[in-house]
Design an enzyme around this catalytic site. Structure first.
Site, mmCIF file in Angstrom:
data_model
loop_
_atom_site.group_PDB
_atom_site.id
_atom_site.type_symbol
_atom_site.label_atom_id
_atom_site.label_comp_id
_atom_site.label_asym_id
_atom_site.label_seq_id
_atom_site.Cartn_x
_atom_site.Cartn_y
_atom_site.Cartn_z
ATOM 1 N N ARG A 48 9.200 -27.533 9.750
ATOM 2 C CA ARG A 48 9.582 -26.985 8.450
ATOM 3 C C ARG A 48 10.899 -27.518 7.900
ATOM 4 N NH1 ARG A 48 4.862 -25.705 6.297
ATOM 5 N NH2 ARG A 48 3.689 -24.234 7.584
ATOM 6 N N ARG A 87 0.839 -1.207 0.000
ATOM 7 C CA ARG A 87 0.000 0.000 0.000
ATOM 8 C C ARG A 87 0.871 1.253 0.000
ATOM 9 N NH1 ARG A 87 -4.297 0.166 4.572
ATOM 10 N NH2 ARG A 87 -5.142 1.768 3.185
#
Length: 271
Positions: free
Chosen positions: A198, A103
């Site tokens: 992970r 943004r």
């Protein structure tokens, strides 16, 4: 207790460890090391005789899942990775995260393209994994499609910005292969859980590369903890009650049959 400074950690602060084609891992800050874990644990029984050395105590804590002392050690990383990896990352909700915002910022033209050997077909065994490497002819086609998709998407993004469309809207055309960056902070207890998941062979390869890089950094700062972690978590195996019953029966010479899926899981654990 005085502030802990770890010589090995000080040497690598803000050092960029390259991951994938444009990604990296940087250690920004840390709080504590193995000694902080030990001090935190021993305050629980202050005034009593110390029965264990530091290494033995950490080994005991990790083996028996006494987790709170490990929460006293904290790491902050600066990470850069493809958005699809970051979406997996935020599943670990115990971390604190601050990400670059599309943004406010114009996103860079940096997209993840797998290396040659990572262009694979869909796995026949799992719904979410990759199988054999594709042929050279298929790779040429696949690579061209990647390049074109990225080029077209970023060109559309740039054109939208040029005609005045707000950044927060224009970014919608960018794909999951786009790189993002964020600061990520997590205590050692939850970080070890993250690493166990992970670094596992079932995790997607791209996130495994990041996890293994973080693992090597943590190893420099908390070597005793990592040694216990490898012993009791990474290189250990947990069996269900049913699996234990099957193993006991087979060791006794009984011919116990189980369904194909459970047999595959058990065989994988026993490798």
């Amino acid at each position: 207790m005085a502030h802990v400074t770890v010589e090995e950690a000080e040497k690598i602060l803000d050092k960029e460890y390259k991951v994938l084609d444009y990604g990296f891992v940087r250690l920004v800050d840390y709080l504590g090391d193995d000694s902080r874990i030990v001090s935190s644990a021993r305050v629980s029984y202050s005034g009593t005789k110390q029965l264990r050395g530091d290494s033995t105590l950490i080994d005991y804590l990790l083996r028996n899942d006494h987790t709170s002392p490990f929460e006293q050690v904290v790491f902050t990383f600066h990470l850069k990775m493809p958005i699809f990896v970051a979406r997996q990352w935020v599943r670990h909700r115990t971390g604190r995260m601050n990400e670059i915002s599309g943004r406010y910022s114009v996103m860079k033209e940096e997209f993840y393209t797998p290396c040659r050997e990572e262009f694979c077909v869909q796995s026949k065994d799992t719904r979410q994994g990759r199988g054999e490497v594709i042929s050279d002819d298929e790779y040429i086609k696949a690579k061209a499609l990647f390049d074109k998709a990225y080029k077209d998407a970023y060109e559309s993004y740039t054109n939208l910005l040029n005609i005045g469309v707000a950044k927060e809207i224009a970014r919608s055309v960018l794909p999951l292969g786009l790189y993002t960056e964020f600061y990520w902070q997590m205590d050692l207890h939850n970080l070890l859980h993250f690493l166990a998941l992970r670094m596992d062979k079932h995790a997607q390869l791209e996130i495994r590369h990041y996890a293994m890089t973080i693992y090597e950094i943590v190893k420099l700062i908390c070597p005793i903890t990592i040694k216990a972690f490898e012993k009791h978590k990474i290189n250990a195996v947990n069996f269900t009650k049913d699996e234990v019953d099957v193993i006991k029966a087979r060791l006794s010479g009984e011919n116990v049959e189980i369904n194909e899926r459970d047999e595959r899981i058990l065989s994988d654990k026993l490798k």
